[in-house]
Design a protein around this motif. Structure first.
Motif, short mmCIF file in Angstrom:
data_model
loop_
_atom_site.label_atom_id
_atom_site.label_comp_id
_atom_site.label_asym_id
_atom_site.label_seq_id
_atom_site.Cartn_x
_atom_site.Cartn_y
_atom_site.Cartn_z
N VAL A 1 0.84 -1.20 0.00
CA VAL A 1 0.00 0.00 0.00
C VAL A 1 0.87 1.25 0.00
N ARG A 2 1.95 1.23 0.76
CA ARG A 2 2.85 2.39 0.79
C ARG A 2 3.46 2.65 -0.58
N ARG A 3 3.84 1.59 -1.29
CA ARG A 3 4.40 1.78 -2.63
C ARG A 3 3.36 2.39 -3.57
N ALA A 4 2.13 1.85 -3.51
CA ALA A 4 1.07 2.38 -4.37
C ALA A 4 0.75 3.83 -4.01
N LEU A 5 0.73 4.13 -2.72
CA LEU A 5 0.45 5.49 -2.26
C LEU A 5 1.55 6.44 -2.72
N GLY A 6 2.80 6.00 -2.59
CA GLY A 6 3.91 6.84 -3.01
C GLY A 6 3.87 7.13 -4.50
N ALA A 7 3.49 6.12 -5.30
CA ALA A 7 3.39 6.31 -6.74
C ALA A 7 2.27 7.29 -7.08
N ALA A 8 1.13 7.17 -6.38
CA ALA A 8 0.01 8.07 -6.63
C ALA A 8 0.35 9.50 -6.25
N VAL A 9 1.05 9.66 -5.13
CA VAL A 9 1.46 11.00 -4.69
C VAL A 9 2.39 11.64 -5.71
N ALA A 10 3.35 10.84 -6.19
CA ALA A 10 4.30 11.36 -7.18
C ALA A 10 3.59 11.72 -8.48
N ALA A 11 2.64 10.86 -8.91
CA ALA A 11 1.92 11.12 -10.15
C ALA A 11 1.07 12.37 -10.07
N ALA A 12 0.60 12.69 -8.87
CA ALA A 12 -0.23 13.89 -8.67
C ALA A 12 0.61 15.14 -8.47
N GLY A 13 1.93 14.98 -8.41
CA GLY A 13 2.80 16.13 -8.22
C GLY A 13 2.81 16.68 -6.82
N ARG A 14 2.39 15.86 -5.86
CA ARG A 14 2.37 16.31 -4.48
C ARG A 14 3.69 15.94 -3.79
N PRO A 15 4.09 16.68 -2.78
CA PRO A 15 5.36 16.38 -2.10
C PRO A 15 5.27 15.08 -1.31
N PRO A 16 6.36 14.33 -1.20
CA PRO A 16 6.37 13.11 -0.39
C PRO A 16 5.98 13.40 1.05
N GLY A 17 5.20 12.51 1.62
CA GLY A 17 4.78 12.70 3.01
C GLY A 17 3.56 13.57 3.19
N SER A 18 2.99 14.08 2.08
CA SER A 18 1.82 14.96 2.20
C SER A 18 0.52 14.18 2.33
N VAL A 19 0.55 12.87 2.09
CA VAL A 19 -0.62 12.02 2.24
C VAL A 19 -0.28 10.95 3.27
#
Length: 199
Positions: A63-81
């Motif tokens: 889940v963390r990997r998927a979340l990290g990929a989604a955050v990156a794809a949305a252009g949001r900073p790491p750790g913001s979700v």
């Protein structure tokens, strides 16, 4: 000879330490000195806990990997979700296991269930985990909810919001509150209508 089902070291010595002792919160340990004792659980129980913990660790990592990929794809900073562990119907030991894996937000669906679960857990864990209420809150449980939860994530009526505000002032609580807004104004769904989305 060791009793059947008990974890024993070779040669009939004392019980061997349980590899999941921290996740059992020492509830299986017995005696006056908790720092020098060992798990008395059946071997099958300890092995089952170890397997379940490994499975949980794998799921959390996926889940963390998927979340990290989604955050990156949305252009949001790491750790913001942030990832929340919804623990409805789960035993208290699972909350400890999740916290040990770095999950610092726990979501509860029912006030009574949350009270019972956190009463079983060691007080120190409460300082490591933020507890959110993610269910539908009844107005008669507002005071109990404010005492237990750090955040109420689905306040769905102006009446409930006002009651929470009044009790928070009386008790001196400072809590996060999220208002659920029914943007589609669908009768089968909860939430305040958009015109009532006001302080």
């Amino acid at each position: 000879m060791a009793p059947s089902g008990k974890r024993r070291s070779g040669g009939g010595g004392p019980p061997a330490p349980c590899p999941q002792e921290s996740r059992l919160q020492r509830s299986l340990r017995k005696g006056p000195n908790p720092d020098s004792l060992t798990c008395q659980a059946p071997v099958s129980y300890c092995n089952g806990m170890e397997t379940a913990t490994r499975e949980l660790e794998g799921r959390v990592e996926a889940v963390r990997r998927a979340l990290g990929a989604a955050v990156a794809a949305a252009g949001r900073p790491p750790g913001s979700v942030h990832l929340m562990a919804a623990v409805k119907t789960r035993p208290a030991s699972d909350v400890t296991a999740a916290a040990d894996l770095g999950l610092r937000i726990s979501g509860e669906n029912r006030v009574q269930e949350g009270e019972d679960r956190w009463a079983e857990l060691p007080p120190g864990l409460r300082n490591r985990v933020r507890v959110h209420f993610i269910g539908r809150l009844q107005t008669n449980k507002a005071r109990r909810a404010l005492r237990l939860f750090d955040s109420l994530d689905g306040v769905d009526s102006v009446e409930l919001a006002r009651r929470l505000s009044r009790i928070a002032v009386e008790e001196g609580f400072l809590r996060e509150v999220m208002i659920e807004v029914n943007l589609g104004e669908e009768s089968q769904k909860g939430g305040v209508p958009p015109e009532d989305d006001r302080p």
